[in-house]
Scaffold this active site. Structure first.
Site, PDB file in Angstrom:
ATOM      1  CG  PHE A 128     -11.909   7.202 -48.854  1.00 54.32           C
ATOM      2  CD1 PHE A 128     -12.339   6.021 -49.445  1.00 54.32           C
ATOM      3  CD2 PHE A 128     -12.838   7.974 -48.176  1.00 54.32           C
ATOM      4  CE1 PHE A 128     -13.668   5.622 -49.379  1.00 54.32           C
ATOM      5  CE2 PHE A 128     -14.166   7.596 -48.098  1.00 54.32           C
ATOM      6  CZ  PHE A 128     -14.580   6.429 -48.703  1.00 54.32           C
ATOM      7  CB  ALA A 148      -6.572  17.652 -47.488  1.00 56.44           C
ATOM      8  CB  SER A 187      -8.775  14.310 -44.334  1.00 52.23           C
ATOM      9  OG  SER A 187      -8.504  12.929 -44.333  1.00 52.23           O
ATOM     10  CB  THR A 219     -14.596  19.013 -45.030  1.00 51.71           C
ATOM     11  OG1 THR A 219     -15.411  18.435 -44.012  1.00 51.71           O
ATOM     12  CG2 THR A 219     -13.762  20.117 -44.390  1.00 51.71           C
ATOM     13  CG  ASP A 220     -19.817  18.407 -43.557  1.00 51.00           C
ATOM     14  OD1 ASP A 220     -18.698  18.068 -43.134  1.00 51.00           O
ATOM     15  OD2 ASP A 220     -20.834  17.687 -43.428  1.00 51.00           O
ATOM     16  CD  GLU A 221     -15.010  17.465 -39.943  1.00 53.40           C
ATOM     17  OE1 GLU A 221     -14.386  17.891 -38.957  1.00 53.40           O
ATOM     18  OE2 GLU A 221     -14.858  16.332 -40.413  1.00 53.40           O
ATOM     19  CE1 TYR A 265      -9.642  18.067 -42.898  1.00 52.83           C
ATOM     20  CE2 TYR A 265     -11.660  17.658 -41.669  1.00 52.83           C
ATOM     21  CZ  TYR A 265     -10.968  17.703 -42.872  1.00 52.83           C
ATOM     22  OH  TYR A 265     -11.611  17.386 -44.040  1.00 52.83           O
ATOM     23  CB  ALA A 324      -8.936  25.885 -38.184  1.00 57.35           C
ATOM     24  CE  LYS A 349     -10.099  20.599 -47.052  1.00 58.85           C
ATOM     25  NZ  LYS A 349      -9.399  20.291 -48.334  1.00 58.85           N
ATOM     26  CE  LYS A 400     -10.814  10.072 -42.310  1.00 61.69           C
ATOM     27  NZ  LYS A 400     -11.003  11.489 -41.986  1.00 61.69           N
ATOM     28  NE  ARG A 433     -13.644  14.420 -32.989  1.00 67.32           N
ATOM     29  CZ  ARG A 433     -13.753  13.819 -34.164  1.00 67.32           C
ATOM     30  NH1 ARG A 433     -13.040  12.739 -34.425  1.00 67.32           N
ATOM     31  NH2 ARG A 433     -14.573  14.281 -35.078  1.00 67.32           N
TER      32      ARG A 433
END
Length: 364
Positions: A12, A83, A85, A134-136, A160, A162, A164, A199, A302
């Site tokens: 994407f 990645a 994602s 990512t901001d995650e 995910y 972790a 990244k 998504k 989740r």
């Protein structure tokens, strides 16, 4: 003119970066993609015959083949987007995320280090390794008024994020220890054309068009900052070409929305589209639907679901002069219109690869 490697270029964000580069610069672009379920070369139909575009179907974990690509193309920069994602998929099968996001990044760094060490001084001064993240990785802001900055401590909460976070640390370490010229950017939630329909935004659009329920985790009160993917592509090129070696840059849209607000906005746009006669192709599915928001259904949350992400994108504005051009309302309207007009892109995905099923529940 430079040669830029884009890993994950059939994805994407990667495909948006490639389209931007080939339409707005004179660089040669080499798309390196394994073509997993989310990779889609149809996203690159508009530039597939461009003289400056090359595609190589290679797994970034394949050290020998990656080394061959470096030797053959002699890149001036690497933009590393490849990645796994999707948080829900990481809950179901974390091993894929460990392999691609950690081992793949390590492999790419090692090949880049070996390649960089052999470059002549002029070529060496131009080389960059740009890691896109990512901001995650920063974890959960919960209900505070704080924003993620480049100094925010990492605190990932899903397999995910972790994986990244680990890849970010590897890139940082290869820069500090080995002198590889690296730059790292962390972005907020992307949306826009060509996004794989697992998504939130494309899933809600396509479910609604087919009269299916619109499942929202928990109460839908999770907050995300939304960034239009074409704005992100421009920001990434700015970071690559003007960012300072060793620095981190947060890229956000300044558009905090709860998930329920996002879905309700999609429903409103589709309500208007139906009234304007733009949804006649879906009349068999939606003829009895007066308001698409009636399809909203709250489902079990989740595990480890972060409550809020929000990026402070001041640094990239002040230092590099970038800021998003789209506000959420205009970007979402463009996105909905794109999915209505590009059935040929997403229909094969729904038929062959992903039918809108919920993920992230196998191990609960």
């Amino acid at each position: 003119m430079h040669t830029i490697f884009i890993t994950g270029g059939a994805g994407f964000i990667g495909s948006a970066v490639i389209r931007y580069l080939l339409q707005n610069t004179h660089h040669t672009v080499v798309n390196i993609d394994k073509l997993t379920y989310a990779g889609n070369l149809a996203s690159l139909d508009s530039i597939q015959h461009h003289t400056n575009y090359h595609f190589e179907q290679v797994d970034i974990c394949d050290r020998e083949k990656i080394a061959q690509l470096f030797s053959h193309y002699q890149p001036d920069a690497v933009m590393h987007l490849a990645a796994e994602s999707h948080v829900d998929r990481s809950i179901d099968k974390p091993s894929d995320f460990i392999q691609t996001n950690i081992i793949g990044t390590y492999t790419l760094l090692e090949i880049s280090r070996e390649y960089y060490s052999q470059l002549l001084p002029e070529k060496k001064s131009q080389f960059r390794f740009h890691h896109i993240s990512t901001d995650e990785v920063f974890g959960d802001l919960e209900d505070s008024a704080k924003l993620f900055t480049e100094q925010t401590a990492y605190s990932p909460n899903s397999p995910y994020s972790a994986s990244k976070a680990a890849s970010d640390h590897l890139v940082q370490a290869w820069g500090e220890t080995y002198g590889l010229p690296v730059v790292i950017s962390n972005c907020s939630n992307n949306y826009g054309p060509f996004q794989f329909p697992e998504k939130l935004i494309p899933l809600m659009i396509l479910n609604a068009l087919h009269g299916k329920t619109l499942p929202i985790y928990g109460k839908g009160d999770q907050i995300r900052d939304w960034l239009f993917v074409e704005d992100h592509a421009k920001a990434l090129y700015r970071v690559l070409t003007q960012g300072k070696i060793g620095e981190h840059y947060n890229i956000g849209g300044w558009n905090e929305k709860t998930n329920i607000e996002v879905v309700q906005a999609i429903c409103q746009l589709l309500n208007i589209a139906k009234k304007e006669g733009k949804l006649t192709a879906y009349s068999d599915y939606i003829k009895d639907i007066e308001d698409f928001s009636s399809l909203i259904q709250f489902v079990t949350d989740r595990p480890g679901h972060d409550k809020r992400y929000a990026i402070d994108a001041s640094k990239i504005k002040i230092e590099l002069g970038w800021q998003p051009e789209e506000i959420f309302e205009t970007g979402l309207a463009k996105t909905v219109d794109w999915y209505l007009e590009n059935t040929h892109w997403w229909q094969p995905i729904l038929e062959q690869r992903y039918a809108g099923q919920r993920l992230g529940v196998d191990n609960i």
